[in-house]
Structure formats: structure tokens, C-alpha cells
Scaffold this active site. Structure first.
Site, PDB file in Angstrom:
ATOM      1  N   THR A 116       0.832  -1.205   0.000  1.00 48.24           N
ATOM      2  CA  THR A 116       0.000   0.000   0.000  1.00 48.24           C
ATOM      3  C   THR A 116       0.866   1.255   0.000  1.00 48.24           C
ATOM      4  OG1 THR A 116      -1.746  -1.170   1.207  1.00 48.24           O
ATOM      5  CG2 THR A 116      -1.830   1.229   1.211  1.00 48.24           C
ATOM      6  N   ARG A 136       5.549  -3.633   9.351  1.00 48.67           N
ATOM      7  CA  ARG A 136       4.344  -3.339  10.141  1.00 48.67           C
ATOM      8  C   ARG A 136       4.487  -3.869  11.554  1.00 48.67           C
ATOM      9  NH1 ARG A 136      -0.519  -4.959   7.015  1.00 48.67           N
ATOM     10  NH2 ARG A 136      -0.360  -2.837   6.202  1.00 48.67           N
TER      11      ARG A 136
END
Length: 349
Positions: A71, A223
Site C-alpha cells: 500500500t 508493520r
């Protein structure tokens, strides 16, 4: 006790309350993006060439496990091109009309990011073929024998598709992407750079050795590294003076049950059951799942991939088996095999 896999601190899936924090930590330009050097270099050439020709670049497919920056790269692509970004996902495209509504409102050169593209409905997928090749879609009006297809031209755009399961993409769709990139897990040194950068943005004081400690437990995923950094920061602010030292980082991660190789409670439960209850295997998936109180799908999809990647568990036709490294990691001694027991590679009659 079963639980939601997304609740795990080492889950690579973004939690609902993390989106705002993640947005603040994302790099904005390709030069700021850490890791994935080959992908960055290839993508830079694609974008620079498109800018020189003053035309939208080829459609781009990004594949790889969640949490690696797909993303983020889509946002960077739009920023580098100086074009707006439209974000949607495969599950949100339930009908061809949903896709037509999105495509018909795109401006020239706009970047459309389609996350989880492998989960898009088949009718929409077939419409996307024509849109990607000819920048045109056929909108069907009416039903039954009286239905007519009205061609609708759409502005030239760049599709950035992201998938965690590239093998599920049909060949015709995959072939329409001019640039395909696979994103790999990060090295600990790359994660240290990401942690240092995020610490600066979050105003966290962290020692270099502490960053190394967090990076080593982040399962190769940015992440997870950023999530562990925030949990270590919380611990430092409540239990100390706010500075993250190596000792404090280890204490915080021990509290959150993340060990030095990045295994959490579920990972160790699966591994511990395999070793202590079944002597290292082989044992079937269902039996192993019951022994830890989880669903077979949870064990297979959530826990096993990382254990296999770490070389702690292996899948064989006869069931799951533990490797010597698994015994060492949990501090256990493997049983001595009986001479009559045969090997895992014996053929069943």
C-alpha cells in the site's frame, strides 16, 4: 482458547485502530522507502520513463505477504507521478457495475490501487481486462434478450494491484500487468533503519542496541516492527523514564510474549505441543490444532508459515514434524529414535 488472529501483536495484518498511525509513518517518496532494493530500482525506471514520455506507466502488480509495504508503494507511485490516488479493494468490487462506477470517474493519469485483487468478483475481473488494455468498458443496460452493451471510454489510468496470493490470479489478468514485483521479507538491518526512522517520527528515544532487539523479533515485517516499537515505547513511558534501552526492550517484549526469534504465544503453543505431546511428530494438522485449542485453519494459516520459514517445523505427507532447531529453541532434548522405528522418508505399504 481460540482467539482472533488479528489480535496478535505479531500479526502482519493491519488492525483498525492502527491506520492513522501507519499513515503518519509511511515514507512519501521512493528515495525514503527502505528495503526491497531491486523492486525500488526497477520501479524507479518504470516511473521515470513514463514521466519522460508524459504517459501513464504500465499497470503494476505488487505481490507478497501482508505488512511489507504494498500500500505504501502505491501511494509513492502516485506521488512520484504527481497524480491523484484512488484506493479500493477486491472484496469491495462485488459486481461489474461497482467496477464500472469506479473506472468511469477516474481522471487522466490517475492511479487506481486495487488491494487484494485476487478476491475480486469474476464478472468485474472480466470487465477489468478490457479496461486495462483498451481503456474502455461495456456497460450492460437492461436484462434478458433486450439487454444491450453500451461502450464507455475511460481516461487512461494506471492500475496498481496488490495481492498476498499471486497464485490465485488468473493468467489473463496477470498477463495484463506490464510490471510485476514480488516483495520479500526484510533483513534485520533494514528493519533497524525503519525502526530508527519511526522512532524519530514518534519522538521515541531508543538506543541502537534496543532497535536491534526489536528488529530481530519483528518477523521480517515493517508493520510488526512499528507495532513492537509502539509497545516498547508504552512500556518505557510507564515503567521507566521513556528511553528505550536494550534491557527495557527485552523486558517489554517478554511481557508481550514475543521471544527472541519473533515467536508469540500461539507459535510456541503449537511448537511445544508438537514436541512435548507428540515427540516431534509426525502428527496431523487437526490433531495438532485440537491439542492447542485452535481451529485447524488458524494453525495452518496463522502459525505454520512463520514456523516453517524459521526452519522450526516441516510439513510432510505423514504430518507435521519438528526440526532439530525447534528442540533447541525450546530448550528440550529430542527423544532417541528406536532402530526399528524407521525414518520419516520410509514409504508406506
Amino acid at each position: 482458547m481460540t482467539h482472533d488472529p488479528e489480535d496478535r501483536i505479531v500479526s502482519p495484518v493491519v488492525a483498525g485502530d492502527e491506520q492513522a498511525v501507519e499513515a503518519a509513518l509511511r515514507p512519501k517518496r521512493l528515495a525514503e522507502f527502505v528495503g526491497q532494493e531491486r523492486v525500488r530500482e526497477q520501479l524507479s525506471l518504470v516511473l521515470q520513463s513514463a514521466l519522460r514520455r508524459n504517459r501513464p506507466p504500465d499497470h503494476i502488480l505488487l505481490s507478497g505477504p501482508p505488512g511489507l509495504g504494498k500500500t505504501t508503494l502505491s501511494m509513492i507511485i502516485a506521488a512520484e507521478l504527481g497524480k491523484p490516488l484512488r484506493i479500493t479493494s477486491g472484496p469491495a468490487i462485488e459486481r461489474a457495475g461497482d467496477l464500472a462506477a469506479v473506472l468511469s470517474t477516474l481522471s487522466e493519469g490517475e492511479v487506481l490501487f486495487l488491494d487484494e485483487i485476487h478476491r475480486m468478483a469474476r464478472p468485474a475481473e472480466e470487465m477489468l481486462y478490457m479496461a486495462m488494455e483498451d481503456f474502455r468498458v461495456d456497460v450492460v443496460v437492461g436484462k434478458g434478450p433486450g439487454a444491450t452493451a453500451i461502450p464507455l471510454d475511460i481516461a487512461p489510468f494506471t492500475l496498481v494491484g496488490a495481492t498476498t496470493r499471486a497464485g490465485m490470479l488468473p493468467g489473463p489478468l496477470r498477463d495484463r500487468f506490464g510490471f510485476v514485483a514480488h516483495m520479500d521479507f526484510y533483513e534485520p538491518a533494514e528493519l533497524e533503519v525503519i525502526i530508527d526512522r519511526s522512532a524519530g517520527l514518534l519522538d521515541v528515544r531508543i538506543d541502537a542496541e534496543a532497535a536491534t532487539e526489536v528488529a530481530g523479533r519483528s518477523r521480517g515485517t515493517p508493520r510488526i516492527a512499528n507495532r513492537l516499537l509502539r509497545r516498547v515505547r508504552d512500556y518505557a513511558e510507564v515503567r521507566a523514564d521513556g528511553r528505550v534501552t536494550p534491557e527495557l526492550a527485552r523486558a517489554a517484549l517478554e511481557l508481550y510474549e514475543v521471544d527472541e526469534r519473533g515467536l508469540d504465544r500461539l507459535d510456541r503453543a503449537v511448537l511445544g505441543s508438537l514436541l512435548r505431546k507428540f515427540g516431534g511428530g509426525p502428527v496431523g494438522l487437526s490433531t495438532l490444532a485440537v491439542s492447542v485449542g485452535e481451529e485447524p485453519e488458524t494453525v495452518e494459516v496463522v502459525a505454520e508459515p512463520f514456523l516453517v520459514r524459521q526452519g522450526l517445523l516441516a510439513r510432510t505427507p505423514r504430518g507435521r514434524i519438528a526440526t532439530p532447531a525447534a528442540w533447541t529453541h525450546l530448550g528440550l532434548t529430542p527423544p532417541t529414535p528406536s532402530p526399528a522405528a524407521g525414518t520419516l522418508f520410509d514409504v508406506d505399504e
